[in-house]
Design an enzyme around this catalytic site. Structure first.
Site, mmCIF file in Angstrom:
data_model
loop_
_atom_site.group_PDB
_atom_site.id
_atom_site.type_symbol
_atom_site.label_atom_id
_atom_site.label_comp_id
_atom_site.label_asym_id
_atom_site.label_seq_id
_atom_site.Cartn_x
_atom_site.Cartn_y
_atom_site.Cartn_z
ATOM 1 N N HIS A 74 0.835 -1.211 0.000
ATOM 2 C CA HIS A 74 0.000 0.000 0.000
ATOM 3 C C HIS A 74 0.864 1.252 0.000
ATOM 4 O O HIS A 74 1.236 1.762 1.062
ATOM 5 C CB HIS A 74 -0.899 -0.040 1.237
ATOM 6 C CG HIS A 74 -1.939 1.015 1.282
ATOM 7 N ND1 HIS A 74 -3.062 0.927 2.073
ATOM 8 C CD2 HIS A 74 -2.052 2.207 0.635
ATOM 9 C CE1 HIS A 74 -3.811 1.997 1.920
ATOM 10 N NE2 HIS A 74 -3.210 2.806 1.048
ATOM 11 N N HIS A 76 1.585 5.180 -2.131
ATOM 12 C CA HIS A 76 1.157 6.215 -3.091
ATOM 13 C C HIS A 76 2.428 6.915 -3.553
ATOM 14 O O HIS A 76 2.939 7.790 -2.845
ATOM 15 C CB HIS A 76 0.236 7.232 -2.417
ATOM 16 C CG HIS A 76 -1.013 6.640 -1.844
ATOM 17 N ND1 HIS A 76 -2.225 6.672 -2.504
ATOM 18 C CD2 HIS A 76 -1.253 6.002 -0.664
ATOM 19 C CE1 HIS A 76 -3.161 6.083 -1.750
ATOM 20 N NE2 HIS A 76 -2.589 5.665 -0.628
ATOM 21 N N ARG A 78 2.735 8.735 -6.261
ATOM 22 C CA ARG A 78 2.409 10.074 -6.818
ATOM 23 C C ARG A 78 2.768 10.271 -8.279
ATOM 24 O O ARG A 78 2.694 11.408 -8.750
ATOM 25 C CB ARG A 78 3.095 11.186 -6.011
ATOM 26 C CG ARG A 78 2.870 11.149 -4.513
ATOM 27 C CD ARG A 78 1.425 11.256 -4.175
ATOM 28 N NE ARG A 78 1.205 11.520 -2.755
ATOM 29 C CZ ARG A 78 0.049 11.233 -2.160
ATOM 30 N NH1 ARG A 78 -0.959 10.683 -2.830
ATOM 31 N NH2 ARG A 78 -0.132 11.529 -0.889
ATOM 32 N N ASN A 108 -4.623 6.784 -7.132
ATOM 33 C CA ASN A 108 -5.086 8.180 -7.023
ATOM 34 C C ASN A 108 -4.007 9.177 -7.446
ATOM 35 O O ASN A 108 -3.620 10.064 -6.701
ATOM 36 C CB ASN A 108 -5.600 8.484 -5.606
ATOM 37 C CG ASN A 108 -4.570 8.227 -4.522
ATOM 38 O OD1 ASN A 108 -3.625 7.477 -4.721
ATOM 39 N ND2 ASN A 108 -4.756 8.855 -3.381
ATOM 40 N N HIS A 192 -10.921 1.409 0.677
ATOM 41 C CA HIS A 192 -10.754 2.465 1.682
ATOM 42 C C HIS A 192 -12.149 2.673 2.249
ATOM 43 O O HIS A 192 -13.059 3.106 1.533
ATOM 44 C CB HIS A 192 -10.235 3.739 1.017
ATOM 45 C CG HIS A 192 -10.089 4.883 1.972
ATOM 46 N ND1 HIS A 192 -8.903 5.553 2.167
ATOM 47 C CD2 HIS A 192 -10.983 5.475 2.805
ATOM 48 C CE1 HIS A 192 -9.078 6.505 3.074
ATOM 49 N NE2 HIS A 192 -10.337 6.487 3.474
ATOM 50 N N HIS A 250 -6.046 -0.256 5.757
ATOM 51 C CA HIS A 250 -5.851 0.572 6.960
ATOM 52 C C HIS A 250 -7.032 0.598 7.942
ATOM 53 O O HIS A 250 -7.624 1.643 8.209
ATOM 54 C CB HIS A 250 -5.445 2.002 6.599
ATOM 55 C CG HIS A 250 -6.143 2.630 5.434
ATOM 56 N ND1 HIS A 250 -7.497 2.584 5.278
ATOM 57 C CD2 HIS A 250 -5.645 3.335 4.392
ATOM 58 C CE1 HIS A 250 -7.797 3.230 4.167
ATOM 59 N NE2 HIS A 250 -6.710 3.693 3.608
ATOM 60 N N ASP A 321 0.725 2.674 3.738
ATOM 61 C CA ASP A 321 -0.036 3.822 3.247
ATOM 62 C C ASP A 321 0.903 5.017 3.074
ATOM 63 O O ASP A 321 0.558 6.154 3.406
ATOM 64 C CB ASP A 321 -1.207 4.177 4.181
ATOM 65 C CG ASP A 321 -2.262 5.007 3.448
ATOM 66 O OD1 ASP A 321 -2.109 5.238 2.237
ATOM 67 O OD2 ASP A 321 -3.237 5.431 4.102
HETATM 68 O O1 DOR Z 1 -4.224 9.824 4.355
HETATM 69 C C1 DOR Z 1 -4.383 9.393 3.226
HETATM 70 N N1 DOR Z 1 -3.608 9.812 2.216
HETATM 71 N N2 DOR Z 1 -5.357 8.505 3.009
HETATM 72 C C2 DOR Z 1 -5.691 8.146 1.747
HETATM 73 O O2 DOR Z 1 -6.618 7.403 1.602
HETATM 74 C C3 DOR Z 1 -4.989 8.685 0.596
HETATM 75 C C4 DOR Z 1 -3.653 9.149 0.963
HETATM 76 C C5 DOR Z 1 -3.065 10.042 -0.103
HETATM 77 O O3 DOR Z 1 -3.023 9.598 -1.251
HETATM 78 O O4 DOR Z 1 -2.648 11.147 0.196
HETATM 79 ZN ZN ZN Z 2 -3.704 4.748 0.881
#
Ligand code: DOR
Ligand code: ZN
Length: 456
Positions: A74, A76, A78, A108, A192, A250, A321
């Site tokens: 998990h 991100h 970017r 995302n 989520h 999470h 995360d």
């Molecule tokens: O705190 C978070 N940040 N929760 C999420 O679900 C997305 C993540 C983000 O991509 O910044």
């Molecule tokens: Zn996440």
């Protein structure tokens, strides 16, 4: 010795890492691992044992624990579109420095990874920029279900479904759309879970009461236990009804844990993330928006319940995360400050710290951070030390060190753990048999990981 190039791989095909304390598949023993090119050729028990085949490089790992490389299910990273915060190169370097050899990245981004084209683009970017092995989630939308059906499941980690709104506007919470997704998708669905209506009500009520934007300390009252529980219960009910493979991301409250069984082969499983295992709402006063994430960090009782569930089986895996943002984006209160924090570089030392606190054992760490992510997502030939598997290996050592900003590889340049003294250090990370990180340094900036394959 760096081995990003073919010449170097050919020069040093066999490596023997010996005298290590090996932690794998619920056992801890002293022994050696022989690597041939990118694979584990042999696992040898004992200090005296000598492999039948000579090695080109011998590493004496006395005093080190040897674990499978961590699979962070998990993150991100970017990339694309938010590369002012992070990109696949910077964050994968952070991963290597943290003993993480495979990452599963979330959709995302900008554009969102919700089509075959955007997924392929990410694969191409990763081949160029990612220093660890990688896989990607496809994001569910209210109208891309036909696509989810046609994707090659061997190439996709799973479907990420935001049943609560968070960074990136990917909310899907209408019952009809959810039913279509749960009844159709056969890959793992990672959700989520937070009920957006409850969150919005809480935010409106608190804002009215206070007459201003609520501060960070209110975050857990806005993104409340009830918001989490209701949404997680809905996901579990839908998955049960349709026989879907559900992994709830999470989990942050004690109450949600009631919804999961301790059966290792269950089709409905739960992930805990490092921030929820480290912090409680008492930490908002000290760390403020640095630890603002969605779902919110809750009470000490919630954290204790999550910690207990690491060993009783209700939590099946630990992810980070890892969600880097710039510190300047974290200005403001509970409404304005962005949510998420970087974590991929320090998750393994932090979880080993919980071993010292008696929260879990070394074999639990390996099960939750290496074996189970591979098992849940069906990642082939990784996540375990097994002969014939890819040689993704991390060496860690008991060693005290203090986190100062100069050690941070993530582009955002900060960590909520700055100033923390860790008792464990990542000494070496081998990715596909290559020594990619060693004692504070990425050995070869040109080294790249591989796309992983899934067998769901
Ligand atoms: O705190 C978070 N940040 N929760 C999420 O679900 C997305 C993540 C983000 O991509 O910044
Ligand atoms: Zn996440």
């Amino acid at each position: 010795m760096p081995c990003g190039t073919q010449t170097n791989i050919a020069m040093h095909r066999r490596k023997l890492i010996k005298n290590a304390t090996i932690v794998n598949e619920n056992r801890t023993f002293v022994g050696a691992v022989l690597i041939d090119n990118d694979r584990i050729e042999e696992i040898i028990e004992g200090v005296e044992a000598v492999p039948s085949i000579p090695a080109d490089i011998v590493v004496d790992a006395s005093g080190c624990f040897l674990l499978p490389g961590v699979i962070d299910e998990h993150v991100h990273f970017r990339d694309p579109g938010l590369t002012h915060k992070a990109d696949m190169y910077t964050e994968s370097r952070a991963a290597l420095a943290g003993g993480v050899t495979t990452v599963l990245d979330m959709p995302n981004t900008v554009p969102q990874t919700t089509s075959a084209e955007t997924l392929n683009e990410k694969m191409e970017t990763a081949a160029r920029k990612c220093c660890v092995n990688y896989g990607f989630f496809i994001g569910a939308t209210a109208d891309n279900v036909p696509l989810l059906r046609t994707l090659n499941p061997r190439k996709v980690a799973g479907v990420k479904l935001f049943m609560g709104s968070s960074t990136g506007n990917m909310l899907v919470d209408k019952e009809e759309a959810l039913r279509e997704i749960f009844s159709t998708v056969r890959m793992p669905i990672m959700t989520h879970c937070e009920d957006t209506d409850i969150i919005n009500e809480n935010m409106a009520r608190l804002t009215a009461e206070l007459g201003t934007e609520p501060g960070i300390c209110c975050h857990a009252r806005i993104r409340s236990e009830e918001a989490c529980y209701n949404s997680t219960a809905l996901a579990v009910n839908l998955a049960t009804e349709y026989g879907a493979r559900l992994h709830v991301a999470h989990v942050s409250t004690a109450r949600e844990l009631e919804l999961f069984s301790a059966d290792a082969d269950a089709r409905i499983t739960a992930e805990a993330c490092v921030p929820h295992l480290l912090y409680t709402d008492a930490d908002y006063a000290r760390l403020g928006a640095r630890i603002k994430c969605n779902p919110a960090i809750k009470t000490a009782a919630d954290r204790e319940a999550l910690r207990a569930a690491l060993t009783d089986g209700r939590i099946s895996a630990i992810g980070t995360d890892h969600a880097p943002h710039l510190l300047r984006e974290k200005q403001g209160g509970a409404a304005k400050a962005v949510s998420g924090m970087p974590m991929v570089q320090f998750s393994l030392p932090a979880m080993l710290g919980l071993v010292d606190e008696g929260v879990l054992g070394l074999t639990d760490v390996v099960r939750l951070m290496c074996h189970h992510p591979a098992r849940i997502f069906g990642i082939e030939n990784r996540g375990y030390l097994r002969e014939g598997y890819k040689a993704d290996i991390v060496l860690v050592r008991r060693q005290s060190w203090k986190l100062t900003p100069n050690r941070i590889e993530s582009r955002c340049g900060w960590s909520p753990l700055e100033g923390h003294t860790f008792r464990w250090a990542v000494e070496k990370t081998y990715c596909n048999g290559c020594l990619a990180y060693s004692e504070g340094h990425i050995t070869d900036s040109d080294f790249r990981g591989q796309a992983v394959s899934f067998c769901h």
